[in-house]
Scaffold this motif. Structure first.
Motif, PDB file in Angstrom:
ATOM      1  N   VAL A  76      51.962  66.103   8.550  1.00 33.67           N
ATOM      2  CA  VAL A  76      51.688  65.225   9.684  1.00 33.67           C
ATOM      3  C   VAL A  76      51.442  63.798   9.201  1.00 33.67           C
ATOM      4  O   VAL A  76      51.930  62.827   9.781  1.00 33.67           O
ATOM      5  N   ARG A  77      50.717  63.672   8.115  1.00 34.06           N
ATOM      6  CA  ARG A  77      50.389  62.346   7.595  1.00 34.06           C
ATOM      7  C   ARG A  77      51.621  61.643   7.014  1.00 34.06           C
ATOM      8  O   ARG A  77      51.758  60.417   7.114  1.00 34.06           O
ATOM      9  N   LEU A  78      52.517  62.422   6.395  1.00 32.39           N
ATOM     10  CA  LEU A  78      53.710  61.832   5.788  1.00 32.39           C
ATOM     11  C   LEU A  78      54.779  61.481   6.817  1.00 32.39           C
ATOM     12  O   LEU A  78      55.639  60.643   6.554  1.00 32.39           O
ATOM     13  N   SER A  79      54.767  62.140   7.965  1.00 26.19           N
ATOM     14  CA  SER A  79      55.821  61.942   8.966  1.00 26.19           C
ATOM     15  C   SER A  79      55.686  60.570   9.608  1.00 26.19           C
ATOM     16  O   SER A  79      54.692  60.275  10.267  1.00 26.19           O
ATOM     17  N   GLY A  80      56.691  59.747   9.424  1.00 25.40           N
ATOM     18  CA  GLY A  80      56.649  58.420  10.020  1.00 25.40           C
ATOM     19  C   GLY A  80      56.847  58.461  11.522  1.00 25.40           C
ATOM     20  O   GLY A  80      56.324  57.621  12.252  1.00 25.40           O
ATOM     21  N   LEU A 129      43.434  57.600  -0.587  1.00 23.92           N
ATOM     22  CA  LEU A 129      43.026  56.555  -1.534  1.00 23.92           C
ATOM     23  C   LEU A 129      44.117  55.521  -1.779  1.00 23.92           C
ATOM     24  O   LEU A 129      43.845  54.465  -2.361  1.00 23.92           O
ATOM     25  N   MET A 130      45.324  55.803  -1.364  1.00 23.87           N
ATOM     26  CA  MET A 130      46.393  54.816  -1.489  1.00 23.87           C
ATOM     27  C   MET A 130      46.209  53.677  -0.488  1.00 23.87           C
ATOM     28  O   MET A 130      46.841  52.631  -0.611  1.00 23.87           O
ATOM     29  N   GLU A 131      45.345  53.877   0.514  1.00 25.40           N
ATOM     30  CA  GLU A 131      45.022  52.811   1.464  1.00 25.40           C
ATOM     31  C   GLU A 131      43.974  51.893   0.835  1.00 25.40           C
ATOM     32  O   GLU A 131      42.944  52.361   0.340  1.00 25.40           O
ATOM     33  N   GLN A 255      54.665  56.072   0.218  1.00 25.64           N
ATOM     34  CA  GLN A 255      54.122  57.431   0.113  1.00 25.64           C
ATOM     35  C   GLN A 255      55.013  58.365  -0.700  1.00 25.64           C
ATOM     36  O   GLN A 255      54.639  59.505  -0.948  1.00 25.64           O
ATOM     37  N   ARG A 256      56.163  57.889  -1.102  1.00 24.55           N
ATOM     38  CA  ARG A 256      57.102  58.752  -1.834  1.00 24.55           C
ATOM     39  C   ARG A 256      56.578  59.152  -3.205  1.00 24.55           C
ATOM     40  O   ARG A 256      57.038  60.135  -3.786  1.00 24.55           O
ATOM     41  N   CYS A 257      55.625  58.386  -3.704  1.00 22.17           N
ATOM     42  CA  CYS A 257      55.086  58.722  -5.026  1.00 22.17           C
ATOM     43  C   CYS A 257      54.430  60.092  -5.035  1.00 22.17           C
ATOM     44  O   CYS A 257      54.228  60.683  -6.099  1.00 22.17           O
ATOM     45  N   LEU A 258      54.106  60.628  -3.846  1.00 27.67           N
ATOM     46  CA  LEU A 258      53.496  61.962  -3.786  1.00 27.67           C
ATOM     47  C   LEU A 258      54.438  63.012  -4.378  1.00 27.67           C
ATOM     48  O   LEU A 258      53.998  64.106  -4.752  1.00 27.67           O
ATOM     49  N   LEU A 259      55.711  62.682  -4.457  1.00 25.64           N
ATOM     50  CA  LEU A 259      56.676  63.596  -5.080  1.00 25.64           C
ATOM     51  C   LEU A 259      56.340  63.839  -6.545  1.00 25.64           C
ATOM     52  O   LEU A 259      56.782  64.838  -7.133  1.00 25.64           O
TER      53      LEU A 259
END
Length: 484
Positions: A76-80, A129-131, A255-259
């Motif tokens: 849900v959080r990743l979905s733009g 924490l990325m925010e 957010q792609r770094c989560l990969l």
């Protein structure tokens, strides 16, 4: 799925790993020979209450369910696209729930069961924490330190999701993040939490670190091993999760770094597989964090021409899950065959989940009748189940491999007597002098059946005057006759 986990877990005996980690709980310590202590610590209350196996397995079942919830929330959080967020989250959860090997971790508690949950929790906290505004507060960093410490107490490979978190922090905030005092407070907290592992190893000649280093080194590297590893990954986790490769492009660039939570551990274990030292379930935490990316891609696919392909693959994977759980519950009958004669290696892998409770009860009874104060086996993998089921009798592993049982029970003293147990799916010759006992008297046999089919049998010997010089020999003659 959770109901299925409970139902299957209620009819299965303990696997070798489950029993081993339950023995951790029966022998509380700061850490252990082959793993950090969390997998034992979380089971101490239920073990102290002498809970039945169905209740003991509520721990991994709860962790599996909590992991599925985290997969949903991360998606849900990743979905733009907010309108598609719920659909993507459902597909991510389905991809997670349709991965066959994850169900094994959802029934039996392994360190990987814990690390799947902690990896997802660390990934979710990383997104927070990325925010910039969140990264300036102490609370979120303290929570991250707590999660990293608990992950480190669960498995040594927790260093891999920690590295992925570090990559995301650097990409989100640049090198300036190293000047954030709360990051270092979190690091100190994480280190303090894992300090029991360091203390225990310092007290035991760093034996666990040496073992893991040797275990991970493997042998000669071969690309064939890597290809085999990749094939097993497809079978173990299913093709749906591979949709994550396409889901990355639908996620916001920041957010792609989560990969990295997938790429780093998967690359490490794929490389290790070249030396033959990587097991299929080690990548489970990586696949779990890839599930949100897969869900986003799957949700888009079902809106296009790919819906039939996705539907077919989902049905195929769910059928594979049902088949795996059914084979576990039925001991592979009638397809896996039966084992009525001795062999050098298990011919039915599902037979390993049945009969050990009865064998433990039989061993305890025979030991009491013969005045024997211990039980012995000739391979450490056979010791865990018996060690659990014959408690409080000590169990000796009569081999020359140093392991956790040497720390718990030590070696059988020279001249000592014991009840020797042999299992037909991994049968050994009776150990007699000069590399065994002065005498071994066969006492009884215990046949194990499932659905009217013979799976295996246990043989019990009264063995006297141990030489102290182990040299176990597998029986390689599949036609060896009944010892009586």
């Amino acid at each position: 799925m959770s109901i299925v986990h409970f139902s299957v877990g209620a009819v299965l005996g303990l696997s070798v790993d489950e029993a081993h980690y339950l023995l951790y709980a029966a022998h509380p310590a700061l850490s252990y020979f082959d793993h950090p202590p969390m997998v034992g610590w979380v089971q101490i209350p239920l073990v102290a209450l002498n809970a039945p196996e169905a209740v003991l397995r509520l721990v991994p079942q709860a962790l599996w369910l909590a992991s599925a919830v985290l997969v949903y929330r991360i998606t849900v959080r990743l979905s733009g696209d907010a309108a598609r967020a719920a659909q993507a989250a459902v597909w991510a959860t389905l991809a997670f729930a349709a991965a066959p090997l994850l169900h094994v971790l959802g029934i039996g508690l392994l360190p990987d069961t814990l690390l799947v949950f902690w990896s997802l929790a660390i990934a979710a906290q990383t997104l927070r924490l990325m925010e910039t505004s969140v990264a300036q507060r102490a609370g979120p960093w303290l929570l991250m330190g707590l999660l990293l410490g608990l992950a480190g107490l669960s498995k040594y490979t927790a260093i891999l999701p920690a590295a992925a978190m570090g990559v995301c922090m650097l990409l989100a905030h640049g090198w300036a993040v190293l000047r954030n005092k709360y990051l270092w407070v979190a690091a100190v907290l994480a280190l303090a939490l894992v300090s029991p592992v360091l203390v225990w190893n310092a007290q035991n000649q760093w034996v666990s670190f040496h073992y893991q280093a040797q275990h991970g080194a493997g042998g000669a590297w071969s690309g064939v091993h890597v290809l085999r590893f990749l094939g097993l990954q497809v079978l173990a986790f299913g093709p749906l999760l591979w949709w994550g490769a396409w889901g990355v492009h639908a996620v916001a660039r920041g957010q792609r770094c989560l990969l990295a939570f997938f790429v780093i551990p998967f690359a490490v274990f794929a490389w290790m597989s070249g030396g033959g030292s990587s097991l299929p379930h080690w990548t489970a935490p990586a696949w779990a964090v890839l599930a949100p990316f897969a869900g986003i891609a799957l949700a888009r696919s079902v809106q296009s021409r790919g819906r039939w392909v996705v539907g077919a693959l989902l049905a195929l994977q769910l059928a594979a899950c049902a088949a795996l759980l059914g084979l576990m519950a039925s001991a592979g009958q009638p397809w896996a065959g039966s084992q009525q004669r001795y062999s050098a290696a298990p011919t039915n892998p599902f037979a390993d989940l049945h009969g050990w409770s009865e064998a433990g009860q039989k061993a305890s009874t025979l030991a009491a009748q013969r005045g024997l104060t211990s039980v012995a086996v000739q391979n450490w993998t056979l010791a865990s189940r018996l060690g659990w089921y014959v408690r409080p009798l000590p169990v000796y592993a009569l081999d020359d491999r140093f392991d956790q049982f040497d720390l718990w029970a030590g070696d059988l003293p020279a001249g000592g007597n014991t009840l020797l147990v042999d299992w037909s799916q991994m049968a050994y010759t009776v150990p007699l002098a000069p590399h065994g006992f002065a005498s071994c008297t066969w006492l009884d046999t215990l046949p194990i059946e499932r659905l009217s089919a013979s799976l295996s049998r246990f043989d019990f010997y009264d063995c006297r005057a141990w030489s102290g010089k182990p040299a176990p020999q597998l029986k390689i003659d599949a036609g060896a006759t009944y010892p009586g």
